[in-house]
Design an enzyme around this catalytic site. Sequence first.
Site, short mmCIF file in Angstrom:
data_model
loop_
_atom_site.label_atom_id
_atom_site.label_comp_id
_atom_site.label_asym_id
_atom_site.label_seq_id
_atom_site.Cartn_x
_atom_site.Cartn_y
_atom_site.Cartn_z
N LYS A 1 -97.57 -72.40 80.36
CA LYS A 1 -96.87 -71.14 80.06
C LYS A 1 -97.91 -70.05 79.74
O LYS A 1 -99.00 -70.08 80.29
CB LYS A 1 -95.85 -71.34 78.94
CG LYS A 1 -94.94 -72.55 79.22
CD LYS A 1 -93.80 -72.70 78.27
CE LYS A 1 -92.99 -73.92 78.68
NZ LYS A 1 -91.82 -74.10 77.85
N ASN B 1 -97.14 -77.66 82.04
CA ASN B 1 -96.91 -76.22 82.19
C ASN B 1 -97.43 -75.54 80.93
O ASN B 1 -96.82 -75.68 79.87
CB ASN B 1 -95.40 -75.99 82.38
CG ASN B 1 -95.01 -74.53 82.33
OD1 ASN B 1 -95.88 -73.65 82.38
ND2 ASN B 1 -93.72 -74.26 82.21
N GLU C 1 -84.50 -79.58 83.60
CA GLU C 1 -84.90 -79.19 82.25
C GLU C 1 -83.71 -78.55 81.53
O GLU C 1 -83.43 -77.35 81.75
CB GLU C 1 -86.04 -78.18 82.31
CG GLU C 1 -87.27 -78.68 83.00
CD GLU C 1 -88.51 -77.92 82.53
OE1 GLU C 1 -89.39 -78.55 81.93
OE2 GLU C 1 -88.57 -76.70 82.74
N SER D 1 -89.14 -81.11 75.81
CA SER D 1 -89.59 -81.87 74.63
C SER D 1 -90.08 -83.28 74.96
O SER D 1 -89.87 -84.21 74.18
CB SER D 1 -88.48 -81.91 73.56
OG SER D 1 -88.19 -80.59 73.12
N HIS E 1 -88.37 -71.60 86.57
CA HIS E 1 -88.33 -72.10 85.19
C HIS E 1 -87.30 -71.29 84.41
O HIS E 1 -87.14 -70.09 84.64
CB HIS E 1 -89.73 -71.97 84.57
CG HIS E 1 -89.82 -72.67 83.25
ND1 HIS E 1 -89.32 -72.13 82.10
CD2 HIS E 1 -90.33 -73.88 82.91
CE1 HIS E 1 -89.51 -72.98 81.10
NE2 HIS E 1 -90.12 -74.05 81.58
N GLU F 1 -87.39 -70.03 81.61
CA GLU F 1 -87.92 -68.84 80.94
C GLU F 1 -88.02 -67.67 81.91
O GLU F 1 -87.89 -66.51 81.51
CB GLU F 1 -89.28 -69.17 80.30
CG GLU F 1 -89.08 -70.00 79.04
CD GLU F 1 -90.20 -70.98 78.73
OE1 GLU F 1 -91.31 -70.82 79.24
OE2 GLU F 1 -89.93 -71.93 77.95
N GLY G 1 -88.89 -76.90 74.24
CA GLY G 1 -89.59 -76.38 73.07
C GLY G 1 -88.85 -76.56 71.76
O GLY G 1 -89.23 -76.00 70.74
#
Length: 256
Positions: free
Chosen positions: A14, A12, A169, A214, A99, A101, A175
Amino acid sequence: MTPNIRPLVAGNWKMNGLRDALGTINEIAQSSEDSALSKIDMLLCPPATLLYVATTLCEDVPLQIGGQDCHANKSGAHTGDISADMIADCLGTQIIVGHSERRTDHGETDSEIRAKAEAAIEAGLVAIVCIGETEEERKSGKTLDVLKTQLAGSVPDNATAANTVIAYEPVWAIGTGLVPSNGDVEEAHAFIRSEMASRFNAEGEKMRLLYGGSVKPSNAAELMAIANVDGALVGGASLKSEDFLAICKATAGNLG
Ligand code: PGA
């Protein structure tokens, strides 16, 4: 890994990648033909601006290209949005939905995410439905409750092993370089498997469950060896061809 489930490693990107990053996609595309990778599926989800050119680079190789999000509607007055049909038209094969985010930045709810997943499936694509707890939810012992609610709300009723992938996730692992313990990953994936199997029977038993957060070349083999982990959703490390390919090889290597 789950016996008889073909793993998927998905990258991904992003909101990263200008046109010069097409070189990276090309490198991954060329390497995807390596026989060491023939036992896994590989997917890259670049920004929408690169999607169509990326698919043209992958015409004759096994690397798939996908979208990072879609609108629930097929078309219409939704400035700035992209439909699942548009991603299919650009020869994308899968779409990430829900996701964390997007849940955070755009306030997406489980029912909106379910509608997006339905749109992806309706367009003939695979929906990769993301779920995961925040740090606070984990600390207060609510992880499995959160996963249960997100699965019930975000996964469409017509989900099958062929049209739906679940990506676990943990939000706090994305991240950050932090990764849950193997035992915590195993517990979450076993729980997701049992939820999917009780709702979708054999289809739920065969559904691919990815771990994301990660994932790096250094931890991929260990994570992929955990029961019910059928691949990875990779953010940062997918931006470098050598790192993404190393994760793919570690995943394939686990198949013996
Ligand atoms: P990360 O992101 O690999 O950079 O932690 C994972 C993701 O958001 O899918």
